[in-house]
Write an enzyme that holds these catalytic residues in place. Sequence first.
Site, PDB file in Angstrom:
ATOM      1  N   HIS A   1       1.589  -2.261   5.650  1.00 16.58           N
ATOM      2  CA  HIS A   1       1.387  -2.590   4.238  1.00 16.58           C
ATOM      3  C   HIS A   1       2.389  -1.865   3.341  1.00 16.58           C
ATOM      4  CE1 HIS A   1      -2.351  -4.989   3.919  1.00 16.58           C
ATOM      5  NE2 HIS A   1      -2.727  -4.370   5.024  1.00 16.58           N
TER       6      HIS A   1
ATOM      7  N   ARG B   1       0.848  -1.194   0.000  1.00 18.44           N
ATOM      8  CA  ARG B   1       0.000   0.000   0.000  1.00 18.44           C
ATOM      9  C   ARG B   1       0.886   1.248   0.000  1.00 18.44           C
ATOM     10  NH1 ARG B   1      -3.717  -0.012   5.011  1.00 18.44           N
ATOM     11  NH2 ARG B   1      -4.490  -1.837   3.872  1.00 18.44           N
TER      12      ARG B   1
ATOM     13  N   GLU C   1      -8.115  -8.228  13.086  1.00 25.69           N
ATOM     14  CA  GLU C   1      -8.619  -8.390  11.723  1.00 25.69           C
ATOM     15  C   GLU C   1      -8.297  -9.792  11.210  1.00 25.69           C
ATOM     16  OE1 GLU C   1      -8.072  -3.700  10.392  1.00 25.69           O
ATOM     17  OE2 GLU C   1      -6.567  -5.170   9.786  1.00 25.69           O
TER      18      GLU C   1
ATOM     19  N   HIS D   1      -5.792 -10.000   8.050  1.00 30.43           N
ATOM     20  CA  HIS D   1      -4.552  -9.212   8.020  1.00 30.43           C
ATOM     21  C   HIS D   1      -3.358 -10.044   8.494  1.00 30.43           C
ATOM     22  CE1 HIS D   1      -2.575  -5.095   8.737  1.00 30.43           C
ATOM     23  NE2 HIS D   1      -1.707  -5.964   9.227  1.00 30.43           N
TER      24      HIS D   1
ATOM     25  N   ASP E   1      -3.780  -8.679   2.974  1.00 28.65           N
ATOM     26  CA  ASP E   1      -5.144  -8.902   3.448  1.00 28.65           C
ATOM     27  C   ASP E   1      -5.755  -9.965   2.544  1.00 28.65           C
ATOM     28  OD1 ASP E   1      -4.887  -6.864   5.347  1.00 28.65           O
ATOM     29  OD2 ASP E   1      -5.633  -5.340   3.970  1.00 28.65           O
TER      30      ASP E   1
END
Length: 222
Positions: free
Chosen positions: A134, A90, A201, A204, A141
């Site tokens: 990320h 990301r 999460e 994740h 994910d």
Amino acid sequence: MKTASGICLLFFLAVAKVFGANPLVDVRTHSPTIALDIRYATATNFTGKPVDGYRSGKCLLHDPAARALAAVETELRGRGFGLIIYDCYRPQRAVAEFMAWAKAPDDPLSKAVYYPDLDKSTLVPDYIAEKSGHSKGATVDVGLLDCRSGPCRAVDMGTPFDFFGTQANTDWAGASTEIKQARHQLLQAMTEQGFVNYPLEWWHFTWKAGPLPDEAYDYPVE
């Protein structure tokens, strides 16, 4: 003591940094058919629009993490299952956009889908952080696919990807037996290849089985 492969990786990363090259690889280099649903390249995410830095729906990672993810896919496929990838590397500019979104007024539709039980002001830092792992190229994910009969279909994991709330916690006590089993299956498959789960999460995971640079990048996904 560094292994030969570790030394080669560090040399490549040093050269890439000097020449401004993106040191990350496309996971489909190692797993050509792995399922991708990179949500931030589309409007199907909590911001309601494509996110800055996502110019394509690719999954980019450091090579050892990409190889490990491909190994998870291979192992699952051998049992009639598979992975679906929602996000990988990301860019930092995307992280900045998430922070700006967190400070903006509520969008009722986004709240109803992604954080119905929480106040938006509480999403930082547990779910949205100023600095994301990320951006370092080793965090993914993922969800689980069932491919045992007919086309692969997404397994019910109890919440959608990017749901903010206790129901998304990996060990959510209120989950049904089926959902607990699905989350455990995904967790076990990822853990066996060196990935570590973020407990809030279920989707994740970060690869931590070997040395990688602790550096965040801002290369666009393209």
